[in-house]
Design an enzyme around this catalytic site. Structure first.
Site, PDB file in Angstrom:
ATOM      1  N   VAL A   1      10.413  23.364 -47.719  1.00  0.00           N
ATOM      2  CA  VAL A   1       9.351  24.133 -47.066  1.00  0.00           C
ATOM      3  C   VAL A   1       8.257  24.441 -48.086  1.00  0.00           C
ATOM      4  O   VAL A   1       8.500  25.072 -49.121  1.00  0.00           O
ATOM      5  CB  VAL A   1       9.907  25.444 -46.462  1.00  0.00           C
ATOM      6  N   LYS A   2       7.053  23.951 -47.783  1.00  0.00           N
ATOM      7  CA  LYS A   2       5.925  24.122 -48.705  1.00  0.00           C
ATOM      8  C   LYS A   2       5.152  25.375 -48.291  1.00  0.00           C
ATOM      9  O   LYS A   2       4.719  25.507 -47.137  1.00  0.00           O
ATOM     10  CB  LYS A   2       5.031  22.881 -48.631  1.00  0.00           C
ATOM     11  N   VAL A   3       5.005  26.287 -49.231  1.00  0.00           N
ATOM     12  CA  VAL A   3       4.456  27.613 -48.939  1.00  0.00           C
ATOM     13  C   VAL A   3       3.298  27.898 -49.898  1.00  0.00           C
ATOM     14  O   VAL A   3       3.428  27.657 -51.104  1.00  0.00           O
ATOM     15  CB  VAL A   3       5.565  28.688 -49.135  1.00  0.00           C
TER      16      VAL A   3
END
Ligand code: G3P
Length: 217
Positions: free
Chosen positions: A86-88
């Site tokens: 998950v890219k945040v």
């Protein structure tokens, strides 16, 4: 050093994967838009398609910027496939969400990082990867490679486990400089990866070898 390809283009992902040197994929909303991927269902299917091509981690970016939204989107992305990271974005609620995901064993990539201080926060929150952007720093006349050295050094001194994923890579020299600086991963479009192959003396040398080989045929 791992090689990720920074694209949502399935043909380019296949081509890099066929080379046998690909360790993963990173995407972002701009790259998805470039491929014309629209609508939640198509976007999620596209991430699964990417996971089915490569064996390594595949970063999928959240759009939400509030904690609850990031968590909701991130959990849905992580549930898609075990390879999803998950890219945040590097914002206050992003850091809070990275800590939440880290506690739940969900892998994260903290993106849009431009300073050592931001990289320290990402590591403290337990990010799997931190993504400092080289090209965009160069664009504003700031030495991007120094940032990679600083982050690698800080993580080494303090034993942070977060992997330094150098992003916004624009050319082969960025890749070489990141390798020298000790980056764990570089992510870039296909072109800089292929340009590592190139040297005029290789072409000249091969031409001569082939010409000489013909003399014995
Ligand atoms: O991974 C981040 C990357 O996609 C940004 O690259 O070239 O748009 O700065 P660029």
């Amino acid at each position: 050093m791992k090689f990720f390809i920074d694209t949502a283009n399935l043909d380019q992902i296949r081509e890099a994967n066929d080379l046998g040197i690909l360790d993963g994929v990173t995407t972002n909303p701009s790259l998805m838009a470039k491929e014309g991927i629209k609508g939640q269902e198509s976007i999620l299917k596209h991430y699964v398609d990417i996971c089915n091509i490569v064996e390594g981690d595949v970063s999928a970016e959240v759009i939400a910027t509030d904690f609850e939204g990031i968590v909701r989107e991130g959990e849905a992305l992580a549930a898609l496939h075990p390879q999803i990271v998950v890219k945040v974005p590097m914002i206050k609620d992003g850091i809070k969400a990275i800590k939440y995901f880290s506690n739940k064993g969900i892998k994260t990539n903290c993106t849009l990082v431009f300073s050592p201080g931001q990289a320290i926060l990402a590591a403290k929150a337990g990010a799997t990867y931190v993504s400092p952007f080289l090209g965009r720093l160069d664009d504003i006349s700031t030495d991007s490679i120094t940032l990679i050295h600083q982050i690698v050094n800080i993580y080494s001194i303090h034993g942070f486990k977060t992997q330094v994923l150098a992003a916004s890579i624009r050319h082969a020299m960025h890749i070489v400089a990141c390798a020298e600086a000790g980056a764990d991963v570089v992510t870039c479009p296909l072109e800089p990866i292929l340009s590592l192959l190139k040297h005029p003396l290789t072409d000249i040398g091969l031409e001569k070898f082939l010409a000489d080989a013909k003399k014995f045929m």
